[in-house]
Design a protein around this motif. Sequence first.
Motif, PDB file in Angstrom:
ATOM      1  N   ILE A   1      25.391  63.626  -7.239  1.00 40.62           N
ATOM      2  CA  ILE A   1      26.176  62.400  -7.378  1.00 40.62           C
ATOM      3  C   ILE A   1      25.585  61.332  -6.470  1.00 40.62           C
ATOM      4  CG2 ILE A   1      28.446  61.352  -7.033  1.00 40.62           C
ATOM      5  CD1 ILE A   1      29.603  64.214  -7.477  1.00 40.62           C
ATOM      6  N   GLU A   2      25.423  60.131  -7.010  1.00 41.69           N
ATOM      7  CA  GLU A   2      24.940  59.011  -6.200  1.00 41.69           C
ATOM      8  C   GLU A   2      26.013  57.935  -6.142  1.00 41.69           C
ATOM      9  OE1 GLU A   2      21.208  57.456  -7.392  1.00 41.69           O
ATOM     10  OE2 GLU A   2      20.174  59.394  -7.350  1.00 41.69           O
ATOM     11  N   LEU A   3      26.233  57.425  -4.956  1.00 41.01           N
ATOM     12  CA  LEU A   3      27.186  56.324  -4.805  1.00 41.01           C
ATOM     13  C   LEU A   3      26.514  55.016  -5.211  1.00 41.01           C
ATOM     14  CD1 LEU A   3      28.850  57.186  -1.373  1.00 41.01           C
ATOM     15  CD2 LEU A   3      29.760  57.602  -3.655  1.00 41.01           C
ATOM     16  N   SER A   4      27.270  54.134  -5.839  1.00 42.72           N
ATOM     17  CA  SER A   4      26.731  52.834  -6.237  1.00 42.72           C
ATOM     18  C   SER A   4      26.270  52.072  -5.005  1.00 42.72           C
ATOM     19  CB  SER A   4      27.795  52.011  -6.973  1.00 42.72           C
ATOM     20  OG  SER A   4      28.199  52.659  -8.154  1.00 42.72           O
ATOM     21  N   ARG A   5      25.127  51.418  -5.163  1.00 47.87           N
ATOM     22  CA  ARG A   5      24.649  50.607  -4.037  1.00 47.87           C
ATOM     23  C   ARG A   5      25.568  49.402  -3.865  1.00 47.87           C
ATOM     24  NH1 ARG A   5      21.226  46.376  -6.113  1.00 47.87           N
ATOM     25  NH2 ARG A   5      21.026  46.571  -8.381  1.00 47.87           N
ATOM     26  N   GLU A   6      25.940  49.148  -2.642  1.00 47.42           N
ATOM     27  CA  GLU A   6      26.850  48.039  -2.346  1.00 47.42           C
ATOM     28  C   GLU A   6      26.114  46.713  -2.459  1.00 47.42           C
ATOM     29  OE1 GLU A   6      30.192  47.537  -1.345  1.00 47.42           O
ATOM     30  OE2 GLU A   6      30.429  49.518  -2.227  1.00 47.42           O
ATOM     31  N   LYS A   7      26.701  45.784  -3.195  1.00 48.27           N
ATOM     32  CA  LYS A   7      26.132  44.446  -3.274  1.00 48.27           C
ATOM     33  C   LYS A   7      26.430  43.702  -1.972  1.00 48.27           C
ATOM     34  CE  LYS A   7      24.404  44.323  -7.385  1.00 48.27           C
ATOM     35  NZ  LYS A   7      22.965  44.119  -7.574  1.00 48.27           N
ATOM     36  N   PRO A   8      25.433  42.957  -1.448  1.00 42.59           N
ATOM     37  CA  PRO A   8      25.721  42.192  -0.223  1.00 42.59           C
ATOM     38  C   PRO A   8      26.768  41.120  -0.504  1.00 42.59           C
ATOM     39  CG  PRO A   8      23.601  41.551  -1.165  1.00 42.59           C
ATOM     40  CD  PRO A   8      24.066  42.736  -1.939  1.00 42.59           C
ATOM     41  N   LYS A   9      27.774  41.059   0.336  1.00 41.85           N
ATOM     42  CA  LYS A   9      28.803  40.028   0.170  1.00 41.85           C
ATOM     43  C   LYS A   9      28.469  38.848   1.073  1.00 41.85           C
ATOM     44  CE  LYS A   9      32.573  42.927  -1.427  1.00 41.85           C
ATOM     45  NZ  LYS A   9      34.001  43.254  -1.328  1.00 41.85           N
ATOM     46  N   PRO A  10      28.659  37.641   0.554  1.00 43.18           N
ATOM     47  CA  PRO A  10      28.286  36.466   1.347  1.00 43.18           C
ATOM     48  C   PRO A  10      29.201  36.252   2.542  1.00 43.18           C
ATOM     49  CG  PRO A  10      29.418  35.794  -0.652  1.00 43.18           C
ATOM     50  CD  PRO A  10      29.222  37.273  -0.749  1.00 43.18           C
ATOM     51  N   THR A  11      28.622  35.647   3.570  1.00 47.01           N
ATOM     52  CA  THR A  11      29.381  35.228   4.743  1.00 47.01           C
ATOM     53  C   THR A  11      29.014  33.776   5.019  1.00 47.01           C
ATOM     54  OG1 THR A  11      29.278  37.450   5.679  1.00 47.01           O
ATOM     55  CG2 THR A  11      29.900  35.674   7.174  1.00 47.01           C
ATOM     56  N   PHE A  12      29.945  32.877   4.777  1.00 46.07           N
ATOM     57  CA  PHE A  12      29.697  31.460   4.999  1.00 46.07           C
ATOM     58  C   PHE A  12      30.362  31.024   6.305  1.00 46.07           C
ATOM     59  CE2 PHE A  12      29.967  31.497   0.163  1.00 46.07           C
ATOM     60  CZ  PHE A  12      28.603  31.595   0.008  1.00 46.07           C
ATOM     61  N   SER A  13      29.578  30.347   7.139  1.00 47.56           N
ATOM     62  CA  SER A  13      30.132  29.819   8.382  1.00 47.56           C
ATOM     63  C   SER A  13      29.442  28.491   8.669  1.00 47.56           C
ATOM     64  CB  SER A  13      29.896  30.804   9.537  1.00 47.56           C
ATOM     65  OG  SER A  13      30.468  30.322  10.728  1.00 47.56           O
ATOM     66  N   PHE A  14      30.174  27.397   8.497  1.00 47.73           N
ATOM     67  CA  PHE A  14      29.588  26.066   8.650  1.00 47.73           C
ATOM     68  C   PHE A  14      29.364  25.736  10.125  1.00 47.73           C
ATOM     69  CE2 PHE A  14      31.651  25.980   4.537  1.00 47.73           C
ATOM     70  CZ  PHE A  14      30.710  25.345   3.748  1.00 47.73           C
ATOM     71  N   LYS A  15      28.166  25.235  10.421  1.00 45.07           N
ATOM     72  CA  LYS A  15      27.851  24.872  11.814  1.00 45.07           C
ATOM     73  C   LYS A  15      28.499  23.525  12.154  1.00 45.07           C
ATOM     74  CE  LYS A  15      23.488  27.309  12.520  1.00 45.07           C
ATOM     75  NZ  LYS A  15      22.068  27.162  12.911  1.00 45.07           N
ATOM     76  N   PRO A  16      29.303  23.486  13.206  1.00 42.30           N
ATOM     77  CA  PRO A  16      29.977  22.224  13.534  1.00 42.30           C
ATOM     78  C   PRO A  16      29.064  21.272  14.304  1.00 42.30           C
ATOM     79  CG  PRO A  16      30.642  23.943  15.081  1.00 42.30           C
ATOM     80  CD  PRO A  16      29.722  24.585  14.090  1.00 42.30           C
ATOM     81  N   ALA A  17      29.208  19.986  14.023  1.00 46.97           N
ATOM     82  CA  ALA A  17      28.564  18.942  14.819  1.00 46.97           C
ATOM     83  C   ALA A  17      29.609  18.363  15.768  1.00 46.97           C
ATOM     84  CB  ALA A  17      28.008  17.854  13.901  1.00 46.97           C
ATOM     85  N   ARG A  18      29.190  17.443  16.629  1.00 48.98           N
ATOM     86  CA  ARG A  18      30.140  16.779  17.514  1.00 48.98           C
ATOM     87  C   ARG A  18      31.187  16.059  16.676  1.00 48.98           C
ATOM     88  NH1 ARG A  18      28.651  11.175  20.227  1.00 48.98           N
ATOM     89  NH2 ARG A  18      30.915  11.138  19.976  1.00 48.98           N
ATOM     90  N   ALA A  19      32.327  15.780  17.264  1.00 46.42           N
ATOM     91  CA  ALA A  19      33.428  15.136  16.537  1.00 46.42           C
ATOM     92  C   ALA A  19      33.019  13.742  16.064  1.00 46.42           C
ATOM     93  CB  ALA A  19      34.660  15.048  17.421  1.00 46.42           C
ATOM     94  N   SER A  20      33.496  13.390  14.885  1.00 44.61           N
ATOM     95  CA  SER A  20      33.233  12.048  14.350  1.00 44.61           C
ATOM     96  C   SER A  20      34.198  11.051  14.978  1.00 44.61           C
ATOM     97  CB  SER A  20      33.433  12.056  12.837  1.00 44.61           C
ATOM     98  OG  SER A  20      34.800  12.320  12.529  1.00 44.61           O
ATOM     99  N   GLY A  21      34.008   9.776  14.640  1.00 43.29           N
ATOM    100  CA  GLY A  21      34.983   8.767  15.025  1.00 43.29           C
ATOM    101  C   GLY A  21      36.286   8.976  14.261  1.00 43.29           C
ATOM    102  N   ARG A  22      37.280   8.155  14.543  1.00 49.01           N
ATOM    103  CA  ARG A  22      38.598   8.335  13.926  1.00 49.01           C
ATOM    104  C   ARG A  22      38.515   8.200  12.407  1.00 49.01           C
ATOM    105  NH1 ARG A  22      44.083   4.598  14.564  1.00 49.01           N
ATOM    106  NH2 ARG A  22      45.272   5.725  12.969  1.00 49.01           N
ATOM    107  N   TYR A  23      37.814   7.161  11.930  1.00 50.01           N
ATOM    108  CA  TYR A  23      37.717   6.934  10.483  1.00 50.01           C
ATOM    109  C   TYR A  23      36.363   7.415   9.970  1.00 50.01           C
ATOM    110  CZ  TYR A  23      41.992   4.185  10.496  1.00 50.01           C
ATOM    111  OH  TYR A  23      43.309   3.788  10.616  1.00 50.01           O
ATOM    112  N   LEU A  24      36.401   8.138   8.858  1.00 49.20           N
ATOM    113  CA  LEU A  24      35.147   8.566   8.245  1.00 49.20           C
ATOM    114  C   LEU A  24      34.597   7.484   7.330  1.00 49.20           C
ATOM    115  CD1 LEU A  24      37.035  11.432   8.481  1.00 49.20           C
ATOM    116  CD2 LEU A  24      34.757  12.244   7.966  1.00 49.20           C
ATOM    117  N   PHE A  25      35.499   6.844   6.587  1.00 50.19           N
ATOM    118  CA  PHE A  25      35.089   5.684   5.795  1.00 50.19           C
ATOM    119  C   PHE A  25      36.315   4.833   5.506  1.00 50.19           C
ATOM    120  CE2 PHE A  25      36.248   8.751   2.479  1.00 50.19           C
ATOM    121  CZ  PHE A  25      37.024   7.984   1.627  1.00 50.19           C
ATOM    122  N   GLU A  26      36.062   3.556   5.252  1.00 51.32           N
ATOM    123  CA  GLU A  26      37.092   2.623   4.795  1.00 51.32           C
ATOM    124  C   GLU A  26      36.520   1.832   3.624  1.00 51.32           C
ATOM    125  OE1 GLU A  26      39.901   0.794   7.875  1.00 51.32           O
ATOM    126  OE2 GLU A  26      38.047   1.070   9.025  1.00 51.32           O
TER     127      GLU A  26
END
Length: 519
Positions: free
Chosen positions: A302-327
Amino acid sequence: MSILTVKNLSHDFGGRTIFTDISFRLLKGEHVGLIGANGEGKSTFMKIITDKLQPDEGTIEWAKNVRVGYLDQHTALEQGQSIRDVLKSAFAYLFELETRMNKICEDMTTADPDAMEVMLDELGTIQDLLTNNDFYIIDSKVEEIGRALGLSDIGLDHDVHDLSGGQRTKVLLGKLLLEKPDILLLDEPTNYLDEQHIEWLKRYLQEYENAFVLISHDIPFLNSVINLIYHVENYELNRYVGDYDNFLKVREAKQKQVEAAYKKQQQEIAQLEDFVARNKARVSTRNMAMSRQKKLDKMDRIELSREKPKPTFSFKPARASGRYLFEAKDLVIGYDSPLTKALNISMERGQKIALTGANGLGKTTLLRSILGEIKSLSGSVTLGDYLHIGYFEQEMKEDNTNTCIDEVWEEFPSYTQYEVRSALAKCGLTTDHIESKVMVLSGGEQAKVRLCKLINNETNFLVLDEPTNHLDADAKEELKRALQAYKGSILLICHEPEFYRDVVTDVWNCESWTTKSVF
């Protein structure tokens, strides 16, 4: 009676094994969901059964006189064709019959009595076919489907080359439905469709009397229309009766049985190997050791099914923006004509906003106008301070001949090859994918490459245009988790309430801004 029978199908593509000795059967009235992770070969299977790809091995047999309709997202629509032209092309075979009918009428003027009788029989058959297939009311049928799918508001004389992704999907879907095929083959039909027309398509498929095969990663939609699942995984195709939720339960139970049997067999193998090792050298026990060795040699392991790699998303943060992003002040967006009224809108740091509304209202145009990629018709947009923007476009514009490694390396030249491979692997891509050219990957795998570049850049403002299109269930769930955890701001176009509902702080309905009628 079987409408489609596939036997012992094997196929490699781009140096990768896709299927190994799979079989498939489609019966009358079956509503099949063809599911599996990105890159498992679902779209390839559709292309093989529609004769767009030749398999390496195996047979594909359709029942006689079956008319197959295939919705392929990548169908080319030629510049210069109008929406009406494409919709009317659904009746091409009827126009050919009309041409044949006119030729018969012309030939009848010089025919002898025997030939005349044969011609009259053929003429009657053709006239019946034309009448029964709505040939004499084609224009009204085209207008009817145009209204149902919201294409009439765009204008049926509009050039198809200028359509958005959602509008293009509607045109292809409209053509398919006008063809009245006996069998529907639908490859991710809800991609780019707005909520209203996803609901319309759901009702249509629920009432559809003939068989269809549907590829979709939209689980609520899938559950509402199918009664059978075929699951593609590890080069195999397995059949499950019921909807997606039932498939998950049955598959989990089956996996537990296989794991229990595997564990029991491994214990038996260890005991047999231990006995052989201890007794094969002793004369008195050599025969027993050889007997156990034969048992080991003959054992069906008996062979076990090979596990598919599951994604791991982690967004890299930048410094904080100003109060308004756009107007935006008195902003009117569009190309040749305005798509919106004058908009006075703004976005503050920490907001996560979903843009919703029907296709063609200018949601993508609004994003690109805010980012300064296209010029607005009037008014102004002022971007805030200290912005680090990450933009995920709706779709790739061209075939990409880069390998996945080169694609990411161009974005991050300081990375080592190990770091590039590691970044792609975290997004759920296997070694085979990583070393392949981007253009041979599935839509979901291409999206993961683009997400890889996005998450490895430091951002504080994500602008995402339908990022869930093509993504499989695991990737979609992980992206949702990552966006919930993201500390920056998000402006998102999405037609899946199940996805954005738990992510955003605000929903902006673009239908309240549009200058167009909404169907």
